[in-house]
Design an enzyme around this catalytic site. Structure first.
Site, PDB file in Angstrom:
ATOM      1  CE1 TYR A 174     -19.465   3.404   6.185  1.00 38.31           C
ATOM      2  CE2 TYR A 174     -19.374   2.893   3.855  1.00 38.31           C
ATOM      3  CZ  TYR A 174     -19.365   2.481   5.168  1.00 38.31           C
ATOM      4  OH  TYR A 174     -19.264   1.142   5.468  1.00 38.31           O
ATOM      5  CG  HIS A 217     -18.785   3.151  14.180  1.00 35.45           C
ATOM      6  ND1 HIS A 217     -17.750   2.497  13.564  1.00 35.45           N
ATOM      7  CD2 HIS A 217     -18.800   2.733  15.470  1.00 35.45           C
ATOM      8  CE1 HIS A 217     -17.167   1.700  14.440  1.00 35.45           C
ATOM      9  NE2 HIS A 217     -17.782   1.829  15.604  1.00 35.45           N
TER      10      HIS A 217
END
Length: 149
Positions: A24, A101
């Protein structure tokens, strides 16, 4: 009056920068918010940036967007793959929604490769870390007729 864009973030995104940075990235949610604020200002947009670990909050905020926003940037996180309720709320808000995302779910586990949101969203941006939010704001400025970019 500036167009307002809701930037809605789902579960575990409050842990950005700490949770699995190899997937991430190192940016925190505060970093993402700052990037969004800078980009929105450059585009002549206002943002309302929110995060919750609770599905019902995201549903309520999408319902609120129907009257209070011109569009939505939505990172539903894990709810992307499980929530019919969020899908229904995206439809009910009747505003353009860009699904974002940080990682690319298509390069990850099979269960992450299905989204209940993608086919009802105006667009999907994935795999570009925090830059994806900025691109979503660009797209919404275009869709909402705020920018000629």
């Amino acid at each position: 009056m500036k167009a307002t864009i809701f930037v809605l973030n789902g579960p575990n995104l409050n842990m950005l920068g700490q949770r699995e940075p190899e997937i991430y990235g190192a940016d925190t949610l505060a970093d993402v918010k700052k990037r969004c604020a800078t980009k929105a200002a450059a585009l002549g947009l206002e943002i309302d940036f929110r995060q919750s670990n609770h599905e019902g909050d995201l549903v309520s905020w999408l319902q609120e967007a129907r009257d209070a926003a011109s569009g939505v940037v939505l990172n539903a996180a894990g709810y992307t793959h499980t929530s019919v309720a969020i899908r229904d709320a995206v439809l009910a808000c009747e505003k353009p929604v860009i699904e974002v995302h940080l990682s690319n779910p298509y390069s990850r586990e099979e269960f992450r490769q299905h989204s209940f949101i993608s086919d009802v969203a105006a667009g999907v941006i994935c795999g570009l870390a925090g830059k994806g939010y900025e691109l979503a704001l660009d797209a919404l400025a275009d869709i909402c007729g705020v920018s000629d970019t």
